[in-house]
Scaffold this motif. Structure first.
Motif, short mmCIF file in Angstrom:
data_model
loop_
_atom_site.label_atom_id
_atom_site.label_comp_id
_atom_site.label_asym_id
_atom_site.label_seq_id
_atom_site.Cartn_x
_atom_site.Cartn_y
_atom_site.Cartn_z
N LEU A 58 -4.76 33.00 3.83
CA LEU A 58 -4.72 31.67 4.42
C LEU A 58 -3.47 31.48 5.26
O LEU A 58 -3.53 30.91 6.36
CB LEU A 58 -4.77 30.60 3.32
N SER A 59 -2.33 31.95 4.79
CA SER A 59 -1.10 31.80 5.57
C SER A 59 -1.15 32.64 6.85
O SER A 59 -0.63 32.22 7.89
CB SER A 59 0.11 32.20 4.73
N ASP A 63 -0.89 31.10 10.59
CA ASP A 63 0.04 31.63 11.61
C ASP A 63 -0.69 31.97 12.90
O ASP A 63 -0.19 31.70 14.01
CB ASP A 63 0.75 32.87 11.09
N ALA A 64 -1.89 32.55 12.78
CA ALA A 64 -2.66 32.93 13.97
C ALA A 64 -3.08 31.68 14.75
O ALA A 64 -3.00 31.65 15.99
CB ALA A 64 -3.89 33.73 13.55
N ILE A 65 -3.53 30.64 14.03
CA ILE A 65 -3.94 29.41 14.71
C ILE A 65 -2.73 28.74 15.36
O ILE A 65 -2.80 28.23 16.48
CB ILE A 65 -4.61 28.45 13.70
N ASP A 66 -1.59 28.76 14.66
CA ASP A 66 -0.36 28.16 15.19
C ASP A 66 0.04 28.84 16.50
O ASP A 66 0.38 28.17 17.49
CB ASP A 66 0.74 28.29 14.15
N ALA A 156 -1.96 23.62 12.56
CA ALA A 156 -2.60 24.89 12.18
C ALA A 156 -3.04 24.86 10.73
O ALA A 156 -4.14 25.33 10.39
CB ALA A 156 -1.62 26.04 12.42
N ILE A 157 -2.21 24.28 9.85
CA ILE A 157 -2.59 24.16 8.44
C ILE A 157 -3.84 23.31 8.30
O ILE A 157 -4.74 23.62 7.50
CB ILE A 157 -1.43 23.56 7.63
N ALA A 205 0.62 30.01 -1.86
CA ALA A 205 0.35 29.51 -0.50
C ALA A 205 1.50 28.60 -0.07
O ALA A 205 2.46 29.04 0.53
CB ALA A 205 -0.99 28.77 -0.47
N SER A 206 1.41 27.31 -0.40
CA SER A 206 2.49 26.38 -0.07
C SER A 206 2.31 25.12 -0.89
O SER A 206 1.22 24.81 -1.36
CB SER A 206 2.50 26.03 1.42
#
Length: 465
Positions: A58-59, A63-66, A156-157, A205-206
């Motif tokens: 997921l992270s 990152d890819a979307i960001d 992105a998240i 994750a976060s």
């Protein structure tokens, strides 16, 4: 209720009675559906990939979307914040009929005056950062610039989390884990067993991911207000990658494993104590709508068998349409509602830290407290014990020049166990309407700080001396 002696039986099946072919096929299909959907959710949220960064899928997706948005749609955040502010004005002064007929959209647009001011402040900050107009103290990297950068990551998240989360929360794994772990989590933490999934998600994750999971479970009727508040403020530990960043910033990375073990142990102890103290203990056991959780095991049914059957029952109701509809609504909610709060509150908080001596004055009692505990450079380090309420990384940033490794270890550990900070987690908690306003949130933050400090000092003596 008949015993669930095998995974192929249903609660209504008589022991020893052969199941029909259609029933057997249905059970096989449900098991496959549960294993595939829940397995995908576990893989995305809870499976560390190893390596230096210790990321989850997921992270990596986030990152890819960001990177895609920052490269191809650099204007997206600015347009989003402006749209949020304009829609807030529309809902405040116009309130067209078509808007009132759509309940979920009306909640986002027809907001209170304080939240409208928040959106307008966020728009002013974002436009100032985007076009380089305004005081440097406001739009600089230490204030508005940092918050706008954080908001870009939250976009992105939002896209990654909203459409993947249902595979973790709605496919049956929460029911399975909840029933198995209830005998542990209910007496210790006064929360359902399914809260353990929130905890693991935050570890790997976060913390904001775990809080968003908890918010969705509360809105679905799986947590009461008190349970949701307890989970959000006690279980949302920061992720392993962020702990590594804090350790490196404070030059204590050689003690990282010991630091993370201490943070985990103290975090669990604080959860046990915190749920039994006001203000958390005074929040009513009220549900948002109808209660939608059943973790009690019927008589003559095994714990594991009931966990499996409950998971399969939930998997039977899991549909792709839920993923798309729920994901779209959650994405819009984060984009239009949460991001302006992060930008506005985070910028104001950063200005209080950077441009005023208020935290120097407020932290004087903490300096006395740390002096009594024997912490070197206590008064110099004292502001770092409180500024974490604004953002969890600020304590590490302002403590890098402390000469004592002992003090840096204590501050680093404290910033990680406080877990309540306005720029992300705090904003979500207040907005979730689980009985915690800003005053209660700060009180919980102080409780965690005061209780954690002597434990961290004791651990630092054991590890460093």
């Amino acid at each position: 209720m008949k015993p669930l002696t095998t995974l192929g039986e249903t609660p209504a099946a008589l022991p020893g009675t052969p199941l029909s072919g259609s029933t057997t096929n249905s059970q096989i299909f449900l098991k496959a559906k549960f294993l595939l959907c829940a397995g995908f959710g576990i893989f995305m949220f809870l499976c560390p990939l190893g390596g230096d960064s210790f990321n989850t899928p997921l992270s990596l997706l986030t990152d890819a979307i960001d990177k895609f948005i920052s490269t191809n749609l650099p204007w997206f955040l600015t347009a989003l914040v402006v749209l949020s502010a304009v829609s807030g004005l529309l809902g405040q002064f116009v309130q067209p009929a078509w808007l009132r007929r759509r309940a979920w959209l009306s909640e986002l647009v027809c907001i209170s005056k304080p939240y409208l001011v928040t959106r307008l402040v966020a728009m002013a900050v974002t436009l100032g950062v985007t076009f380089g107009v305004g005081p440097e103290a406001v739009i600089g990297e230490d204030a508005g610039g940092n918050m706008v950068g954080l908001a870009s990551t939250l976009i992105a998240i939002a896209f990654a989390l909203s459409f993947v989360m249902p595979f973790l929360t709605d496919s049956g794994i929460m029911e399975f884990a909840g029933i198995l772990l209830k005998p542990l989590t209910r007496p210790l933490f006064h929360v359902p067993g399914r809260a353990s999934v929130d905890l693991v998600a935050s570890w790997l994750a976060s913390s904001n991911t775990a809080v968003l999971i908890t918010q969705q479970e509360y809105e679905a009727g799986c947590y009461s207000r008190r349970e949701a508040a307890a989970i959000m403020t006690n279980f949302s530990l920061v992720s392993i990658p962020f702990c590594m960043v804090v350790a490196e910033t404070l030059d204590i990375s050689s003690h990282f494993l010991a630091l993370y073990a201490v943070v985990t142990a103290i975090g669990l102890l604080l959860a046990i104590v915190g749920v039994r103290m006001p203000p958390l203990s005074s929040i009513p056991e009220a549900y948002r709508g109808k209660k939608n959780i059943a973790e009690d095991v019927p008589e003559n049914v095994s714990l594991f068998g009931w966990a499996v059957q409950s998971a399969l029952d939930r998997a039977a109701t899991f549909q792709p349409k839920q993923v798309l509809d729920g994901g779209a609504k959650m994405t819009v909610g984060i984009l239009c509602d949460l991001i302006p709060i992060v930008i506005a509150w985070g910028t104001v908080g950063s200005l209080l830290v950077n441009e005023t001596p208020i935290f120097q004055y407020l932290s004087y009692p903490m300096g006395i407290y740390m002096s009594l505990l024997g912490v070197p450079d206590a008064f110099t380090a004292a502001p770092a014990t409180l500024v974490g309420f604004i953002d969890m990384f600020i304590p590490a940033l302002i403590s890098t020049n402390l000469p004592s490794e002992f003090t840096r270890f204590v501050i680093g550990g404290l910033s990680l166990v406080q877990i309540i900070y306005l720029t992300e987690v705090g904003s979500i908690i207040v907005k979730a309407n689980v009985g915690i306003d800003m005053k209660r949130l700060f009180l919980i933050f102080l409780e965690r700080t005061v209780l954690a400090l002597p434990l961290l000092v004791l651990a630092a003596h054991f590890i460093l001396e």
